[in-house]
Write a protein that holds these residues in place. Structure first.
Motif, PDB file in Angstrom:
ATOM      1  N   LEU A 176       0.845  -1.193   0.000  1.00  0.00           N
ATOM      2  CA  LEU A 176       0.000   0.000   0.000  1.00  0.00           C
ATOM      3  C   LEU A 176       0.881   1.243   0.000  1.00  0.00           C
ATOM      4  N   GLY A 177       0.530   2.200  -0.855  1.00  0.00           N
ATOM      5  CA  GLY A 177       1.374   3.371  -1.014  1.00  0.00           C
ATOM      6  C   GLY A 177       1.600   4.164   0.255  1.00  0.00           C
ATOM      7  N   PHE A 178       0.562   4.259   1.111  1.00  0.00           N
ATOM      8  CA  PHE A 178       0.681   5.116   2.293  1.00  0.00           C
ATOM      9  C   PHE A 178       1.269   4.397   3.504  1.00  0.00           C
ATOM     10  N   ASP A 179       1.573   3.090   3.381  1.00  0.00           N
ATOM     11  CA  ASP A 179       2.115   2.344   4.518  1.00  0.00           C
ATOM     12  C   ASP A 179       3.631   2.294   4.539  1.00  0.00           C
ATOM     13  N   GLY A 180       4.271   2.605   3.435  1.00  0.00           N
ATOM     14  CA  GLY A 180       5.717   2.479   3.378  1.00  0.00           C
ATOM     15  C   GLY A 180       6.145   1.125   2.854  1.00  0.00           C
ATOM     16  N   PRO A 181       7.453   0.895   2.772  1.00  0.00           N
ATOM     17  CA  PRO A 181       7.978  -0.322   2.147  1.00  0.00           C
ATOM     18  C   PRO A 181       7.561  -1.601   2.871  1.00  0.00           C
ATOM     19  N   ASP A 182       7.351  -2.637   2.065  1.00  0.00           N
ATOM     20  CA  ASP A 182       7.151  -4.002   2.571  1.00  0.00           C
ATOM     21  C   ASP A 182       8.277  -4.850   1.994  1.00  0.00           C
ATOM     22  N   ASP A 183       9.510  -4.501   2.353  1.00  0.00           N
ATOM     23  CA  ASP A 183      10.663  -5.125   1.699  1.00  0.00           C
ATOM     24  C   ASP A 183      11.410  -6.115   2.573  1.00  0.00           C
ATOM     25  N   SER A 184      10.928  -6.335   3.796  1.00  0.00           N
ATOM     26  CA  SER A 184      11.565  -7.280   4.708  1.00  0.00           C
ATOM     27  C   SER A 184      10.476  -8.019   5.481  1.00  0.00           C
ATOM     28  N   VAL A 185      10.854  -9.126   6.106  1.00  0.00           N
ATOM     29  CA  VAL A 185       9.886  -9.845   6.937  1.00  0.00           C
ATOM     30  C   VAL A 185       9.386  -8.938   8.051  1.00  0.00           C
ATOM     31  N   ALA A 186      10.308  -8.160   8.627  1.00  0.00           N
ATOM     32  CA  ALA A 186       9.935  -7.262   9.724  1.00  0.00           C
ATOM     33  C   ALA A 186       8.900  -6.240   9.287  1.00  0.00           C
ATOM     34  N   SER A 187       9.111  -5.617   8.139  1.00  0.00           N
ATOM     35  CA  SER A 187       8.191  -4.559   7.705  1.00  0.00           C
ATOM     36  C   SER A 187       6.827  -5.131   7.332  1.00  0.00           C
ATOM     37  N   VAL A 188       6.808  -6.279   6.675  1.00  0.00           N
ATOM     38  CA  VAL A 188       5.538  -6.876   6.263  1.00  0.00           C
ATOM     39  C   VAL A 188       4.703  -7.269   7.488  1.00  0.00           C
ATOM     40  N   LEU A 189       5.319  -7.958   8.446  1.00  0.00           N
ATOM     41  CA  LEU A 189       4.569  -8.423   9.603  1.00  0.00           C
ATOM     42  C   LEU A 189       4.190  -7.273  10.538  1.00  0.00           C
ATOM     43  N   THR A 190       5.031  -6.252  10.602  1.00  0.00           N
ATOM     44  CA  THR A 190       4.676  -5.079  11.406  1.00  0.00           C
ATOM     45  C   THR A 190       3.462  -4.381  10.817  1.00  0.00           C
ATOM     46  N   HIS A 191       3.432  -4.215   9.503  1.00  0.00           N
ATOM     47  CA  HIS A 191       2.254  -3.611   8.853  1.00  0.00           C
ATOM     48  C   HIS A 191       1.013  -4.473   9.063  1.00  0.00           C
ATOM     49  N   GLN A 192       1.194  -5.785   9.037  1.00  0.00           N
ATOM     50  CA  GLN A 192       0.055  -6.692   9.204  1.00  0.00           C
ATOM     51  C   GLN A 192      -0.622  -6.484  10.560  1.00  0.00           C
ATOM     52  N   VAL A 193       0.166  -6.315  11.585  1.00  0.00           N
ATOM     53  CA  VAL A 193      -0.388  -6.112  12.929  1.00  0.00           C
ATOM     54  C   VAL A 193      -0.876  -4.678  13.109  1.00  0.00           C
ATOM     55  N   ALA A 194      -0.071  -3.712  12.669  1.00  0.00           N
ATOM     56  CA  ALA A 194      -0.405  -2.303  12.891  1.00  0.00           C
ATOM     57  C   ALA A 194      -1.682  -1.893  12.175  1.00  0.00           C
ATOM     58  N   THR A 195      -1.973  -2.538  11.035  1.00  0.00           N
ATOM     59  CA  THR A 195      -3.187  -2.191  10.292  1.00  0.00           C
ATOM     60  C   THR A 195      -4.430  -2.324  11.167  1.00  0.00           C
ATOM     61  N   ALA A 265     -13.224  -5.351   4.321  1.00  0.00           N
ATOM     62  CA  ALA A 265     -12.730  -5.873   3.046  1.00  0.00           C
ATOM     63  C   ALA A 265     -11.291  -5.421   2.802  1.00  0.00           C
ATOM     64  N   HIS A 266     -10.994  -4.168   3.134  1.00  0.00           N
ATOM     65  CA  HIS A 266      -9.643  -3.616   2.981  1.00  0.00           C
ATOM     66  C   HIS A 266      -8.634  -4.411   3.817  1.00  0.00           C
ATOM     67  N   VAL A 267      -8.959  -4.613   5.094  1.00  0.00           N
ATOM     68  CA  VAL A 267      -8.029  -5.296   5.988  1.00  0.00           C
ATOM     69  C   VAL A 267      -7.813  -6.742   5.551  1.00  0.00           C
ATOM     70  N   LEU A 268      -8.875  -7.432   5.190  1.00  0.00           N
ATOM     71  CA  LEU A 268      -8.739  -8.828   4.781  1.00  0.00           C
ATOM     72  C   LEU A 268      -8.010  -8.968   3.450  1.00  0.00           C
ATOM     73  N   SER A 269      -8.299  -8.075   2.508  1.00  0.00           N
ATOM     74  CA  SER A 269      -7.678  -8.162   1.181  1.00  0.00           C
ATOM     75  C   SER A 269      -6.182  -7.916   1.246  1.00  0.00           C
ATOM     76  N   PHE A 270      -5.795  -6.798   1.851  1.00  0.00           N
ATOM     77  CA  PHE A 270      -4.367  -6.486   1.902  1.00  0.00           C
ATOM     78  C   PHE A 270      -3.648  -7.354   2.937  1.00  0.00           C
ATOM     79  N   GLY A 271      -4.401  -7.827   3.949  1.00  0.00           N
ATOM     80  CA  GLY A 271      -3.806  -8.767   4.898  1.00  0.00           C
ATOM     81  C   GLY A 271      -3.439 -10.073   4.220  1.00  0.00           C
ATOM     82  N   ALA A 272      -4.317 -10.569   3.334  1.00  0.00           N
ATOM     83  CA  ALA A 272      -4.011 -11.798   2.597  1.00  0.00           C
ATOM     84  C   ALA A 272      -2.788 -11.612   1.714  1.00  0.00           C
ATOM     85  N   ALA A 273      -2.689 -10.439   1.076  1.00  0.00           N
ATOM     86  CA  ALA A 273      -1.528 -10.164   0.229  1.00  0.00           C
ATOM     87  C   ALA A 273      -0.245 -10.159   1.053  1.00  0.00           C
TER      88      ALA A 273
END
Length: 311
Positions: A176-195, A265-273
């Motif tokens: 997602l453009g407004f969340d910042g990079p998802d380029d590491s395991v740390a960033s992806v999982l942090t975004h998953q919880v923070a969302t 729908a937003h949380v589930l869709s981008f969470g699955a991604a």
């Protein structure tokens, strides 16, 4: 077969389900003088819920009531028919969104969503709540799969060294453009919880949450805390049939309105991604990871729950 005339057959079936001595489907069916096949078929038709699922739910409701009134987690677990406290705690947390140790005192509800309005009523009775609205099975499964799968990935991430956990493995990756990079395991999982933390703050009218710790163990604790609140929010919106309601999110600048259904729908869709992206990254680090298929998850979940109550 003994005569049952003059008795409420549904009541007889329910008695067989809830008898303390009936720990398996075979036990329940025998108590109702029926075969397991016909017992399951008849109760599912009359009550809209399979017997094993009903027993598991009502026994958890009874355990929740006992915990609120001072029972120990160990006593509640064994009285509910579980063979271990660990199995009971997992089942309780999946159902209620919080650990059984957090149930005592306060005003937490002891009722779980029921397709038939049948609930435990203390001390040993049932209560039939007419007109009850519960989450439909697909929504319930989507929500629980998202929460369980996220937790499983966080648990796997604890096996990584910290440098690998934070290493950039997918340069330029951004879900997602407004969340910042998802380029590491740390960033992806942090975004998953923070969302979920951020959306809950918006829905509940709270301040923007401060960034929390992001190492896997503490991120897992953050997830466990937010999971119960998220589940409770979804159940409340579904109960009120409020998916078309709007919130004005003052956390946005300028404030923006959102439909509650679109938030889910937003949380589930981008969470699955993000969950699938995390899997890819964990494999990049040489880890063995499943494919996250909800079909497999549901089979395993049902199998674990039935084995935990001796069915």
């Amino acid at each position: 077969m003994p005569k049952t005339s003059g008795r409420d057959r549904l009541r007889e079936l329910l008695d067989a389900v809830l008898d303390d001595e009936h720990h398996s489907l075979t036990d329940m069916a025998g108590g109702a003088y029926s075969s397991p096949y016909h017992f399951t078929r008849q109760l599912s038709r009359e009550a809209g819920e399979p017997p094993v699922a009903m027993r598991r739910r009502v026994m958890l409701e009874r355990a929740a009531w006992q915990l609120r009134h001072g029972a120990s987690v160990t006593d509640a677990a064994f009285e509910a028919g579980y063979e271990s406290v660990e199995g009971f705690s997992r089942a309780f947390a999946r159902a209620y969104g919080h650990l059984p140790s957090e149930q005592s005192g306060g005003d937490r509800s002891t009722w779980l969503p029921a397709p038939n309005g049948i609930h435990f009523h203390p001390p040993t009775s049932l209560w039939v709540h007419t007109g009850e609205r519960t989450m439909s099975q697909p929504i319930d499964q989507l929500i629980h799969h998202d929460l369980d799968d996220t937790r499983a990935l966080l648990d796997l991430a604890k096996q990584l060294r910290d440098d690998a956990y934070r290493a950039t493995v997918r340069p330029g990756q951004q879900v997602l453009g407004f969340d910042g990079p998802d380029d590491s395991v740390a960033s992806v999982l942090t975004h998953q919880v923070a969302t979920k933390e951020i959306w809950l703050a918006a829905i509940e009218g709270e301040d923007f949450p401060e960034p929390g710790p992001d190492d896997p163990a503490e991120l897992l604790e953050r997830h466990d805390r937010v999971a119960g609140r998220w589940l409770a929010m979804v159940r409340d919106v579904e109960r009120r049939d409020a998916w078309d309601d709007r919130i004005i999110d003052a956390l946005c600048d300028p404030p923006e309105s959102f439909v509650l259904g679109s938030i889910l729908a937003h949380v589930l869709s981008f969470g699955a991604a993000r969950r699938q992206l995390a899997r890819t990254m964990l494999r990049d680090h040489g880890m063995t990871v499943d494919d996250g298929d909800p079909i497999t998850w549901l089979r395993q979940r049902n199998g674990h729950e039935e084995s935990e109550v001796g069915s």
